[in-house]
Design an enzyme around this catalytic site. Structure first.
Site, PDB file in Angstrom:
ATOM      1  N   CYS A 185       0.830  -1.194   0.000  1.00 18.16           N
ATOM      2  CA  CYS A 185       0.000   0.000   0.000  1.00 18.16           C
ATOM      3  C   CYS A 185       0.869   1.249   0.000  1.00 18.16           C
ATOM      4  CB  CYS A 185      -0.926  -0.002   1.217  1.00 18.16           C
ATOM      5  SG  CYS A 185      -2.176   1.308   1.201  1.00 18.16           S
ATOM      6  N   CYS A 186       1.896   1.274   0.859  1.00 20.32           N
ATOM      7  CA  CYS A 186       2.833   2.402   0.891  1.00 20.32           C
ATOM      8  C   CYS A 186       3.544   2.552  -0.447  1.00 20.32           C
ATOM      9  CB  CYS A 186       3.865   2.213   1.995  1.00 20.32           C
ATOM     10  SG  CYS A 186       3.254   2.461   3.685  1.00 20.32           S
ATOM     11  N   CYS A 196      -0.975   8.768   6.862  1.00 21.86           N
ATOM     12  CA  CYS A 196      -2.334   8.462   6.431  1.00 21.86           C
ATOM     13  C   CYS A 196      -3.223   8.222   7.664  1.00 21.86           C
ATOM     14  CB  CYS A 196      -2.345   7.228   5.536  1.00 21.86           C
ATOM     15  SG  CYS A 196      -1.577   7.486   3.923  1.00 21.86           S
ATOM     16  N   CYS A 231      -3.532   4.753   9.345  1.00 24.75           N
ATOM     17  CA  CYS A 231      -2.264   4.175   9.802  1.00 24.75           C
ATOM     18  C   CYS A 231      -1.573   5.016  10.869  1.00 24.75           C
ATOM     19  CB  CYS A 231      -1.321   3.999   8.623  1.00 24.75           C
ATOM     20  SG  CYS A 231      -1.948   2.907   7.335  1.00 24.75           S
ATOM     21  N   CYS A 246       8.144   3.825   5.991  1.00 29.40           N
ATOM     22  CA  CYS A 246       7.378   3.381   4.826  1.00 29.40           C
ATOM     23  C   CYS A 246       8.273   3.155   3.613  1.00 29.40           C
ATOM     24  CB  CYS A 246       6.301   4.410   4.479  1.00 29.40           C
ATOM     25  SG  CYS A 246       6.952   6.012   4.017  1.00 29.40           S
TER      26      CYS A 246
END
Length: 233
Positions: A115-116, A198, A201, A226
């Site tokens: 996702c990162c 985000c 997170c 990340c």
């Protein structure tokens, strides 16, 4: 100029002097990445005050806090600067969400890193393309592994020089600058968020916890990055 020369050239210089050096020697070849946190707002203010020819960009992951969008808007209203947003690749993001669901990054470290990668790393590479200098708001005391870094580094992955003008600043110094200069900042900092990423997170940090304890709190607490600022030597 090799990395050693950069380190010697910028040794002992103030943040403003570092930015002035970049502006004088790399006009239109330097870019600053902001996520609208304390440190980034200080650098934005310095760039605006001195009219340094340094481009600005931000990574619009699509999952930011509403408070982050608010300070983004206030920053644009305060300063005559353009802040270019970079978004995730639509097809890659659609495929990821189709496979894992909207919150699949909670399921595994692999999913979270994917996702990162989609929301941050790939857009970052596009944002840095063509530049020679990358300015960041990194400070040495923000996390244990960042203490192994220097205020000037060569980023092999992106093939450019990274410079951290506030590297030796303390959090107290950052806050004092914000207050003295009436710089817009993210109000989440007043609610226990020293590091803001985000929304799904990031949580507030409790008293006694590490600076980055609120980032990806469900994972191993050792090295929580990340990948945007992996140590490169």
């Amino acid at each position: 100029m090799d990395i050693t020369s950069y380190i010697q050239e910028l040794k002992g210089k103030t943040a403003t002097e570092i930015l002035a050096f970049v502006a004088e020697n790399y006009a239109d070849e330097a870019v600053f990445s902001t996520s609208f946190g304390y440190e980034d707002q200080v650098i934005t203010d310095l760039i605006a005050q001195h009219n340094f020819p340094i481009a600005l960009f931000t990574l619009e992951t699509g999952r930011l806090f509403r408070e982050t969008y608010a300070v983004w808007s206030r920053t644009l209203a305060r300063y005559p600067l353009a802040i270019k947003p970079y978004f995730p690749d639509t097809e890659a993001l659609q495929e990821f969400v189709n496979q894992t669901g909207p919150n699949g990054f909670y399921a595994s470290v692999e999913n979270r890193k994917s996702c990162c990668g989609i929301r941050k790393i790939e857009p970052l590479k596009r944002a840095l393309k063509g530049y020679k200098i990358w300015i960041t708001g990194i400070r040495a005391d923000q996390s244990p592994n960042r203490q192994d870094m220097h205020n000037v580094e060569f980023d092999e992955g992106n093939n450019l020089i990274k410079i951290h003008p506030l590297f030796d600043w303390s959090l107290t110094e950052v806050k004092e600058y914000i207050k003295k200069n009436n710089v817009p900042y993210n109000i989440l900092h007043d609610r226990g968020f020293p590091s803001i990423g985000c929304a799904p997170c990031t949580r507030a940090v409790q008293e006694g916890e590490d600076f980055r304890a609120g980032r990806w709190w469900w994972e191993d607490q050792s090295k929580k990055e990340c990948g945007l600022h992996s140590i490169t030597k």
